[in-house]
Design a protein around this motif. Structure first.
Motif, PDB file in Angstrom:
ATOM      1  N   UNK A  17       9.588   0.945  -4.059  1.00 48.20           N
ATOM      2  CA  UNK A  17      10.949   0.409  -4.075  1.00 48.20           C
ATOM      3  C   UNK A  17      11.012  -0.935  -4.767  1.00 48.20           C
ATOM      4  N   UNK A  18      12.180  -1.547  -4.747  1.00 45.39           N
ATOM      5  CA  UNK A  18      12.397  -2.800  -5.471  1.00 45.39           C
ATOM      6  C   UNK A  18      11.830  -3.994  -4.708  1.00 45.39           C
ATOM      7  N   UNK A  19      11.414  -5.010  -5.480  1.00 40.02           N
ATOM      8  CA  UNK A  19      10.904  -6.256  -4.914  1.00 40.02           C
ATOM      9  C   UNK A  19      11.519  -7.413  -5.701  1.00 40.02           C
ATOM     10  N   UNK A  21       0.845  -1.190   0.000  1.00 38.68           N
ATOM     11  CA  UNK A  21       0.000   0.000   0.000  1.00 38.68           C
ATOM     12  C   UNK A  21       0.887   1.248   0.000  1.00 38.68           C
ATOM     13  N   UNK A  22       0.748   2.104   0.979  1.00 36.34           N
ATOM     14  CA  UNK A  22       1.575   3.308   1.005  1.00 36.34           C
ATOM     15  C   UNK A  22       2.977   2.981   1.502  1.00 36.34           C
ATOM     16  N   UNK A  23       3.913   3.884   1.201  1.00 37.68           N
ATOM     17  CA  UNK A  23       5.294   3.717   1.639  1.00 37.68           C
ATOM     18  C   UNK A  23       5.397   4.028   3.124  1.00 37.68           C
ATOM     19  N   UNK A  24       5.952   3.067   3.904  1.00 37.43           N
ATOM     20  CA  UNK A  24       6.073   3.252   5.342  1.00 37.43           C
ATOM     21  C   UNK A  24       7.507   3.108   5.839  1.00 37.43           C
ATOM     22  N   UNK A  25       8.301   2.267   5.193  1.00 38.43           N
ATOM     23  CA  UNK A  25       9.666   2.048   5.663  1.00 38.43           C
ATOM     24  C   UNK A  25      10.564   3.217   5.271  1.00 38.43           C
ATOM     25  N   UNK A  26      11.715   3.309   5.927  1.00 34.18           N
ATOM     26  CA  UNK A  26      12.652   4.395   5.651  1.00 34.18           C
ATOM     27  C   UNK A  26      13.492   4.141   4.408  1.00 34.18           C
ATOM     28  N   UNK A  27      13.603   2.900   3.989  1.00 33.43           N
ATOM     29  CA  UNK A  27      14.422   2.566   2.831  1.00 33.43           C
ATOM     30  C   UNK A  27      13.797   3.103   1.546  1.00 33.43           C
ATOM     31  N   UNK A  28      14.578   3.866   0.811  1.00 30.37           N
ATOM     32  CA  UNK A  28      14.102   4.399  -0.468  1.00 30.37           C
ATOM     33  C   UNK A  28      14.235   3.344  -1.554  1.00 30.37           C
ATOM     34  N   UNK A  29      15.287   2.518  -1.452  1.00 31.81           N
ATOM     35  CA  UNK A  29      15.586   1.557  -2.511  1.00 31.81           C
ATOM     36  C   UNK A  29      14.655   0.346  -2.492  1.00 31.81           C
ATOM     37  N   UNK A  30      14.342  -0.183  -1.301  1.00 33.74           N
ATOM     38  CA  UNK A  30      13.581  -1.427  -1.208  1.00 33.74           C
ATOM     39  C   UNK A  30      12.173  -1.191  -0.698  1.00 33.74           C
ATOM     40  N   UNK A  31      11.267  -2.031  -1.159  1.00 30.08           N
ATOM     41  CA  UNK A  31       9.893  -2.010  -0.677  1.00 30.08           C
ATOM     42  C   UNK A  31       9.761  -2.993   0.479  1.00 30.08           C
ATOM     43  N   UNK A  32       9.514  -2.492   1.672  1.00 32.59           N
ATOM     44  CA  UNK A  32       9.387  -3.369   2.834  1.00 32.59           C
ATOM     45  C   UNK A  32      10.651  -4.158   3.077  1.00 32.59           C
TER      46      UNK A  32
END
Length: 360
Positions: free
Chosen positions: A165-167, A75-86
């Motif tokens: 981010x990337x998955x 869903x929305x972006x929550x983590x601090x990492x810009x490069x990775x998703x979750x």
């Protein structure tokens, strides 16, 4: 978060949509069997993954292709990492379909949710090349030799970029105990790649009822050659039964005893040459003991702040590797007479703590 907020959140499922779009490239308009969670994990539900889809595939053999939704940010972006998703990945799992199956087996869905519980609970993640010893059948109540899992990039699903981010798509592969040991002696990706190219493990499909890949003499030889050529990528082994004892004698000085569980003995015997003889240390660790094995010109023991460093000559390494077998025994090394190696029996217990097997 209340139900209304959750519904609004799900309406902006950009990460989820990105995964669906990638799968369309393989399955087109096929509608997968999808298994969602009744109560989202964020609202106190028991299942950490938001959902699991299972696609039916006919080639190269009939199988279910599972894909998770929830390790990445759907869903929305929550983590601090810009490069990775979750956590930066979703898991896939290809399981050979039985002739009488109309639905994917429930144990496979539970296994994937258990992987979610492990990651969400511990914060530990998986990457291509990892492995996990299940210490028992990966499918309970099934007669299978597959007792561990390996992780490798799904051969049909490359990494994608999503708005969050990337998955990467990491495929779980069911493996036998001796296949796990071969991966520890060399590396996971090398073993699986050789099995794939040989035609013995198409698309890394898990078949509960297959025999060990190492029953194929040609493949087993290739795996041994890979380990001899490149050494072992396993620099750390967690050993349940590991002990170190020192005794001071009146006339003979200090003597040492290394205690190892029978279950880990054969693994250590295979990994040690590929580490120490390639000038790489091998770290053995239990909950309260650390023993680092490395090669040196003169055998000896060095006390470190974190544990024990055991220095072995090339002769001692080869002798130890040869004599370490999963049998309760006690022996001295001819090239290190102050060291006694003691292999003790290992009890294998089920989830209820009952002893179901004994090694050694």
């Amino acid at each position: 978060m209340n139900v209304e907020d959750q519904e609004e959140r799900e309406a902006q499922a950009l990460g989820w949509d990105a995964i669906d779009e990638q799968l369309k490239g393989i399955y087109g308009d096929q509608e997968p069997k999808h298994y969602g969670t009744m109560i989202p994990y964020i609202l106190g539900g028991p299942d950490p993954l938001d959902g699991i889809s299972a696609y039916l595939r006919a080639e190269p053999v009939p199988h279910w292709h599972f894909v998770t939704y929830g390790f990445s940010e759907l869903y929305e972006k929550e983590s601090e990492s810009v490069e990775e998703s979750g956590y930066g990945f979703e898991l896939t799992f290809r399981l050979r379909k039985l002739d009488d199956e109309d639905e994917p087996p429930a144990w496979a869905l539970n296994l994937l949710q258990n992987m979610g519980r492990y990651v969400f609970g511990s914060g530990n993640t998986f990457k291509s090349g990892d492995y996990l010893d299940a210490n028992g059948p990966i499918a309970l109540e099934h007669d299978t030799r597959l007792t561990a899992l390996a992780f490798i990039q799904d051969p049909e699903l490359p990494e994608i970029q999503t708005p969050n981010g990337s998955v990467a798509f990491l495929q779980m592969v069911g493996i036998t105990q001796n296949e796990l040991e071969a991966m520890q002696a060399w590396n996971t990706v090398g073993v699986l790649a050789e099995a794939l190219s040989s035609g013995l493990l198409p698309l890394y499909i898990t078949d509960l009822f297959r025999s060990s890949l190492l029953d194929d003499a040609e493949l087993a030889q290739k795996l041994r050659q890979g380990a001899e050529r490149e050494g072992s990528s396993t620099g750390f082994l967690f050993v349940d039964q590991l002990g170190w004892e020192e005794k001071k004698g009146l006339f003979r000085g200090i003597s040492y005893t290394l205690v190892i569980g029978a279950k880990q003995a054969s693994v250590i015997s295979q990994v040690l040459p590929g580490r120490a003889l390639k000038e790489r240390a091998l770290r053995l660790s239990s909950r309260d003991t650390l023993v680092v094995l490395r090669q040196g010109d003169q055998p000896g023991v060095q006390q470190q702040e974190s544990g024990i460093e055991l220095v072995l000559s090339e002769e001692a390494i080869r002798e130890l590797s040869t004599r370490l077998t999963p049998v309760a025994q006690e022996f001295k090394l001819s090239s290190f007479k102050d060291l006694t190696v003691k292999v003790v029996r290992t009890e294998i217990k089920d989830q209820q703590g009952r002893v179901v097997d004994t090694i050694g």
